[in-house]
Motif scaffolding. Structure first.
Motif, short mmCIF file in Angstrom:
data_model
loop_
_atom_site.label_atom_id
_atom_site.label_comp_id
_atom_site.label_asym_id
_atom_site.label_seq_id
_atom_site.Cartn_x
_atom_site.Cartn_y
_atom_site.Cartn_z
N LEU A 1 0.86 -1.19 0.00
CA LEU A 1 0.00 0.00 0.00
C LEU A 1 0.90 1.23 0.00
N TYR A 2 0.59 2.18 -0.89
CA TYR A 2 1.36 3.42 -0.94
C TYR A 2 0.42 4.59 -0.78
N SER A 3 0.79 5.53 0.09
CA SER A 3 -0.04 6.73 0.18
C SER A 3 0.84 7.97 0.12
N GLY A 4 0.38 8.92 -0.68
CA GLY A 4 1.15 10.15 -0.86
C GLY A 4 0.39 11.07 -1.80
N VAL A 5 1.09 12.04 -2.34
CA VAL A 5 0.45 13.04 -3.21
C VAL A 5 0.65 12.63 -4.67
N LEU A 6 -0.44 12.56 -5.43
CA LEU A 6 -0.34 12.16 -6.84
C LEU A 6 0.23 13.32 -7.67
N GLU A 7 1.32 13.04 -8.35
CA GLU A 7 1.94 14.08 -9.18
C GLU A 7 1.69 13.88 -10.67
N GLY A 8 1.44 12.63 -11.05
CA GLY A 8 1.24 12.36 -12.47
C GLY A 8 0.71 10.96 -12.72
N TYR A 9 0.26 10.70 -13.94
CA TYR A 9 -0.27 9.39 -14.32
C TYR A 9 -0.30 9.32 -15.84
N ASP A 10 -0.51 8.13 -16.38
CA ASP A 10 -0.76 8.00 -17.81
C ASP A 10 -1.87 6.97 -18.02
N VAL A 11 -2.19 6.68 -19.27
CA VAL A 11 -3.33 5.81 -19.57
C VAL A 11 -3.10 4.37 -19.11
N TYR A 12 -1.87 3.98 -18.84
CA TYR A 12 -1.59 2.64 -18.33
C TYR A 12 -1.74 2.57 -16.82
N MET A 13 -2.13 3.71 -16.21
CA MET A 13 -2.26 3.82 -14.75
C MET A 13 -0.90 3.77 -14.05
N ASN A 14 0.18 4.01 -14.83
CA ASN A 14 1.45 4.29 -14.16
C ASN A 14 1.23 5.57 -13.37
N LEU A 15 1.75 5.61 -12.15
CA LEU A 15 1.49 6.73 -11.25
C LEU A 15 2.78 7.32 -10.71
N VAL A 16 2.82 8.63 -10.57
CA VAL A 16 3.94 9.29 -9.90
C VAL A 16 3.42 9.83 -8.57
N ILE A 17 4.04 9.39 -7.48
CA ILE A 17 3.57 9.76 -6.14
C ILE A 17 4.70 10.43 -5.37
N LYS A 18 4.36 11.53 -4.69
CA LYS A 18 5.34 12.29 -3.90
C LYS A 18 5.16 11.93 -2.44
N ASN A 19 6.25 11.88 -1.69
CA ASN A 19 6.19 11.57 -0.25
C ASN A 19 5.34 10.33 0.02
N ALA A 20 5.74 9.24 -0.63
CA ALA A 20 4.93 8.02 -0.60
C ALA A 20 5.31 7.13 0.58
N GLY A 21 4.39 6.99 1.50
CA GLY A 21 4.58 6.07 2.61
C GLY A 21 4.24 4.66 2.16
N GLU A 22 5.09 3.71 2.49
CA GLU A 22 4.89 2.32 2.06
C GLU A 22 4.45 1.47 3.23
N THR A 23 3.44 0.64 3.00
CA THR A 23 2.97 -0.31 4.01
C THR A 23 2.94 -1.69 3.36
#
Lengths: 84, 84, 84, 84, 84, 84, 84
Positions: free
Chosen positions: A32-54
């Motif tokens: 599980l990752y939670s943070g601020v979404l900075e970007g994405y594309d149609v493949y649902m690749n995601l760019v996340i800032k300050n991502a906490g990992e669980t």
């Protein structure tokens, strides 16, 4: 009284509206990752800032920036408390 | 006061900006690779220099050069300390 | 007596008719989500409002909004009691 | 002093440069193959000569020639000692 | 005596002929669904009415309507007793 | 002295050259098939004659003819002793 | 003496020749189906008549008709005793 017309939301629209807001992303392998979404594309690749990992419900670190591959995403949950 | 316009980042842009910088790559099967990103393509195939390998959280060697197949990538984390 | 003509339903039509109604979604990894369908696309990516999550038959939380990636969907069941 | 321009390497270029040189290939299922790369294609299908096989870190034989299907490749590591 | 010409059946034709008839669908994860086929598409996404669910050979409920994603289908068996 | 030009082999060329010769095919699920290659296509679907099957390193039978789906192939090894 | 020209068999040709004959199909999850092939398509979706099912080497029933999704097929073995 007329029934209101319901316009379905396009799934990627949920990502567009979440830019610069908090999201939670569940990834295969109980990650599980939670943070601020900075970007994405149609493949649902995601760019996340300050991502906490669980992993398996144990906090396991924070990444300043994370590019998550869409292939492994199970769900994305935007934080509506963020005034969306 | 006007709300600032937020421009989303394209996920592959994160890779482009990380060229010649340290990254960490999580790969399926509890594999972690960290080294200097030398190249990538749209499939997220990655070329990493001086790649340290960690399997199940145990260090298991260093590769001078590694071509990681994008299919197995879970996430890529750029090292922001690298002045990005 | 003439045999009535049966017109098959297009699977995505089931989603279209379920907009703004309750659905239940089974996802790989023994995950079940139930809530109101807000949107979908041809990949079966789904947007669900007030989504209750059940993992291994244990309730594990509620999400105000959820974007479920279609790749992991096993089935979608619309709530017909919703006057469909 | 001007910052040098960095040209990213195309991942397949790593394979092209490794032709007739030693490589190591990690394949899903804890399989490792090392030998001389004789050929490849855009799917990362690989032709390897004198390929030593290691399964779960135990040597398990040598193949004079091996066609490895790209789908299962995790990484390819060229032997830089080979003067690349 | 001339050998009779055998015309192969197109797999999707089996689905077309099963519309409004009972089918049984085996899905990955030891899931079995049986009910009346209402619709399908070329991806083998299926719409089933009154679908009884059996998981690991234990009956686990009935769904009034079910949209099963084709990706997870192992086989579909039409009920020929249904006068097909 | 001029360095000889090395021409990489196309992976499918290995299959073409193995027609009517012995090959060994490793398939997901610890399955090994060895026999004479009769045919193939670009998906690496293979037709094998007199195919001996080995599952988990135990011989488990011989098939006069076998059509192996390319999706599950891990590697193909031609028998070079066959004068290739 | 001239070496005879060997013409490779197209894998799907094996299916075409097996129409109306006995085949055995191995499917992921230790499932084996044997019966008469009635149809197929380029995805290796198969229609089988009088299909006996064997799971983990235990006979588990007979289906009058079965549409097996090609995605899960490991191999198809035609019965050559059938005068092919």
């Amino acid at each position: 009284m007329a029934k209101p017309v319901i316009t379905p939301i396009k799934p990627l629209e949920v990502l567009r509206r979440s830019i610069d807001k908090n999201i939670m992303v569940e990834v295969r392998g109980n990650r599980l990752y939670s943070g601020v979404l900075e970007g994405y594309d149609v493949y649902m690749n995601l760019v996340i800032k300050n991502a906490g990992e669980t992993i398996n419900q144990k906090s396991s670190g924070v990444f300043q920036k994370l590019l998550v591959r869409g292939d492994n995403v199970i769900f994305v949950s935007p934080s509506l408390g963020d005034s969306q």
